[in-house]
Structures are given as C-alpha cells and as structure tokens.
Design an enzyme around this catalytic site. Structure first.
Site, PDB file in Angstrom:
ATOM      1  N   LYS A 202      25.428  50.852  32.287  1.00  0.00           N
ATOM      2  CA  LYS A 202      26.755  50.288  32.545  1.00  0.00           C
ATOM      3  C   LYS A 202      27.543  50.262  31.242  1.00  0.00           C
ATOM      4  O   LYS A 202      27.101  49.697  30.243  1.00  0.00           O
ATOM      5  CB  LYS A 202      26.622  48.880  33.116  1.00  0.00           C
ATOM      6  N   LYS A 256      27.552  53.367  35.911  1.00  0.00           N
ATOM      7  CA  LYS A 256      28.820  52.700  36.161  1.00  0.00           C
ATOM      8  C   LYS A 256      29.680  52.695  34.917  1.00  0.00           C
ATOM      9  O   LYS A 256      29.166  52.355  33.854  1.00  0.00           O
ATOM     10  CB  LYS A 256      28.529  51.258  36.600  1.00  0.00           C
TER      11      LYS A 256
HETATM   12  C1  PBG Z   1      30.333  41.853  36.451  1.00  0.00           C
HETATM   13  C2  PBG Z   1      30.716  43.087  37.167  1.00  0.00           C
HETATM   14  C3  PBG Z   1      31.829  43.879  36.862  1.00  0.00           C
HETATM   15  C4  PBG Z   1      31.896  44.858  37.852  1.00  0.00           C
HETATM   16  C5  PBG Z   1      30.815  44.658  38.720  1.00  0.00           C
HETATM   17  N1  PBG Z   1      30.088  43.564  38.262  1.00  0.00           N
HETATM   18  C6  PBG Z   1      32.873  43.738  35.809  1.00  0.00           C
HETATM   19  C7  PBG Z   1      32.492  43.617  34.396  1.00  0.00           C
HETATM   20  O1  PBG Z   1      31.406  43.994  33.973  1.00  0.00           O
HETATM   21  O2  PBG Z   1      33.333  43.106  33.665  1.00  0.00           O
HETATM   22  C8  PBG Z   1      32.983  45.881  37.935  1.00  0.00           C
HETATM   23  C9  PBG Z   1      33.182  46.538  39.249  1.00  0.00           C
HETATM   24  C10 PBG Z   1      34.488  47.240  39.411  1.00  0.00           C
HETATM   25  O3  PBG Z   1      35.289  47.386  38.467  1.00  0.00           O
HETATM   26  O4  PBG Z   1      34.735  47.671  40.537  1.00  0.00           O
HETATM   27  N2  PBG Z   1      29.103  41.753  35.912  1.00  0.00           N
END
Ligand code: PBG
Length: 332
Positions: A202, A256
């Site tokens: 991520k 992601k």
């Molecule tokens: C939080 C989380 C995020 C997303 C999913 N879980 C945001 C972040 O890490 O700030 C993002 C998903 C999206 O943008 O659709 N842990």
C-alpha cells in the site's frame, strides 16, 4: 515466454482481430461480477443515502441501506462487500477505543448483512484512522506513528470484527508484524477460518483523497502517511512486503492504489502466485466518474476497460466502487 512469430505476410496479426467471433475466440482475459469486491461507506441512522461530492454516484449508507446494497450485490453475482465506517466525530478519541467496540458501526453492519444475506462475503478494514482523533492509522507519540502498540490495538479490532462475523479481514494500516499477530490471535480465539487479505503493498498515495472525505477523516488529518505507507518510487520493497505478509499468514494480498501500480500487480502475481487483488481507489474512481459526468469520457467503456486491465495485470479480483454498475453492464 517469447512469442513465436513469422515474418509478414505469413503473419498478419490483424487476421485474429477481424470479427467479433474471432476476437471472442482469442481473448486472453475475461471480466465478470465474480471479480469484484464492492467497498461501501456506512454511517449512522435509518434510511439514509448520503451522496459523497468527490465520488459522484457513491453514497454513505445507513445500516439498513447497506443490507439492501448487500442484497443487490448478491443478486448481481458480486461475491463480497467491504465495509468502511463514517464515524461520528464525537467517537474519535486518542485511544481509538471505538475501533474494537463490539457494537461499532462496522460490526453492526456486519451482523446485519450476515443475518440478511448470509451468502455474501463480508470484508472489514483494520486500521485506526476512522476512530483516531488525528486521522492516522496508528497511535501517534511525539509525532511518530508507533508500531508495536498500534499492532496490539489492531489485533483487538480484528478480533471484534471476527466476533461480529466477517469472512475477510483487510488490514490496511501498514504496520510491521500485524499479519502474524492477527493470525495468531485469530487461531487462538477459534477463528481459524477467517481470511486475511493483507493490504501488503500500500503506497502513500494522493489518490486516497476522496476516501478521506467519505469516511470523514479529511478534516482532522494533517501531514502524510509516508512513515508507514510505501514510497511510490519503490517496486522491490513491495515484493518484500508481500513475501513477508504471506509468510506471516496472509491468505491473499492486495496492491493499492490500482491503475498507477499495475506493474506491481504483475510482478507480485508472477513472483508469488498468491491470490492477488488490487484496489481501484477513490481517486481513480473520481477521475473516471468525474470526467464521465462532464461528458469527457464514455463512462461505461472506461469503467470496463480499467477493470479488465487489472485482470490482464494478473489480478484475481479488484476492489472497486464501480462494482454494481460494472456488474449490471456485464450481466446485460
Ligand atoms: C485507511 C484506508 C484508506 C483507504 C482504505 N483504507 C485511506 C488511507 O490510507 O489514508 C483508501 C481507499 C480509497 O481511497 O478508496 N487505512
């Protein structure tokens, strides 16, 4: 593998592109509703469908409406729905205790879906950001997001979600050691069949902007998440993270964001062969939906093309806000 190819005109590659029937015969990848996990935003109330301005077509839903969404998803052939709570600001605290409250929004939605639509898989998110007074995924001490104390809290959060009946737990926090700790705790508590879909690779991405609006984290969040999420410049590091999480007990892994990171998906699939998912995140959705709304893109076509790209890159499936719309199109 290097393709064998004869010289022109023995080889005319357009022969295999001439008609729809021939193109159907040689198509390498397919897209179906079974490829989708549908992320939904849950909020308090009854009968509430609240639009999210930065995500045209996506709404925050009260629990009763989430159950309707789950029913719709199941009817469309979508196998899983993923819950993201919009937490009331009054419940955000420094100790993030709402994250493991058995009756928090996410757990209430899980129980409601599992009793009304038992056949759909429910996925939950593990990270402290919806509950944290400062919007970070972990506890902050002297400006640093501390790892080990955060992992202890994440384990409590994961156990409360397993207790509520989720099928798939999605740790999105990027702390070190959390997959092993969660796997241990789940085994110890009799939840040996709960699946861990690790957000293993991520990235610290600007494409999460609309999501932070959707879960109400934008207002409180300052700074960035670069101390725990990955540098977009790195690819080898993603392989190390994925290998580590698989060894610690992840059943499936995720990359992601999605579209800007298809190279990571392909590398991960080739290297590990594990069930691999991508998250087509909020900002990717917003780009396509926003441009389509203005008539700058053909919405249906870019939606399906972007989703097919994940299959081509080696993904087994994709978390996408387009899930119901794409499923409806694919089902004719
Ligand atoms: C939080 C989380 C995020 C997303 C999913 N879980 C945001 C972040 O890490 O700030 C993002 C998903 C999206 O943008 O659709 N842990």
């Amino acid at each position: 593998m290097k393709p064998t190819i004869a010289d022109f005109p023995a080889t005319r590659l357009r022969r295999l592109r001439r008609t729809p029937a021939i193109r159907d015969m040689v198509r390498e990848n397919t897209l179906s509703p079974a490829d989708f996990i549908w992320p939904v935003f849950v909020r308090d109330g009854e009968g509430v469908v609240e639009p999210i301005p930065s995500m045209p077509g996506v709404n925050r839903l009260s629990v009763d409406k989430v159950v309707e969404a789950a029913r719709e998803a199941h009817a469309l052939g979508i196998p899983a729905i993923c819950l993201f709570p919009y937490t009331d600001p009054s419940l955000k605290t420094e100790d993030c205790a709402e994250a493991w409250n058995p009756d928090n929004l996410s757990n209430r939605a899980t129980r409601a879906i599992k009793s009304a639509v038992p056949d759909i898989a429910v996925m939950s998110d593990v990270a402290l950001d919806p509950y944290n007074i400062n919007g970070h995924d972990g506890f902050v001490e002297d400006g640093y997001i501390v790892n080990d104390r955060t992992v202890e809290a994440l384990v409590k959060q994961a156990l409360s979600q397993a207790e509520a009946g989720v099928d798939i737990i999605g740790p999105s926090d990027m702390m070190d050691g959390r997959i092993g700790a969660m796997r241990n705790a789940l085994e110890g508590a009799g939840h040996s069949n709960v699946i861990l879909l690790s957000y293993a690779a991520k990235y610290a991405s600007a494409f999460y902007g609309p999501f932070r609006d959707a879960v109400g984290a934008s207002g409180v969040f300052k700074g960035d998440k670069k101390g725990y999420q990955q540098d977009p410049a790195n690819s080898d590091e993603a392989m190390r993270l994925i290998e580590r999480d698989l060894r610690e007990g992840a059943d499936m892994v995720m990359v992601k964001p999605g579209m800007p990171y298809l190279d990571i998906c392909r590398r991960a699939k080739d290297m590990f062969g594990a069930p691999t998912f991508a998250y087509q995140v909020s900002g990717e959705y917003a780009m396509l939906a926003g441009a389509s709304e203005r008539g700058w893109l053909d919405g249906d076509r870019v939606m399906l093309e972007s989703l097919m790209a994940f299959k081509r890159a080696g993904c087994d499936g994709v978390l996408t806000y387009f899930a119901p719309a794409a499923a409806r199109l694919l089902n004719g």
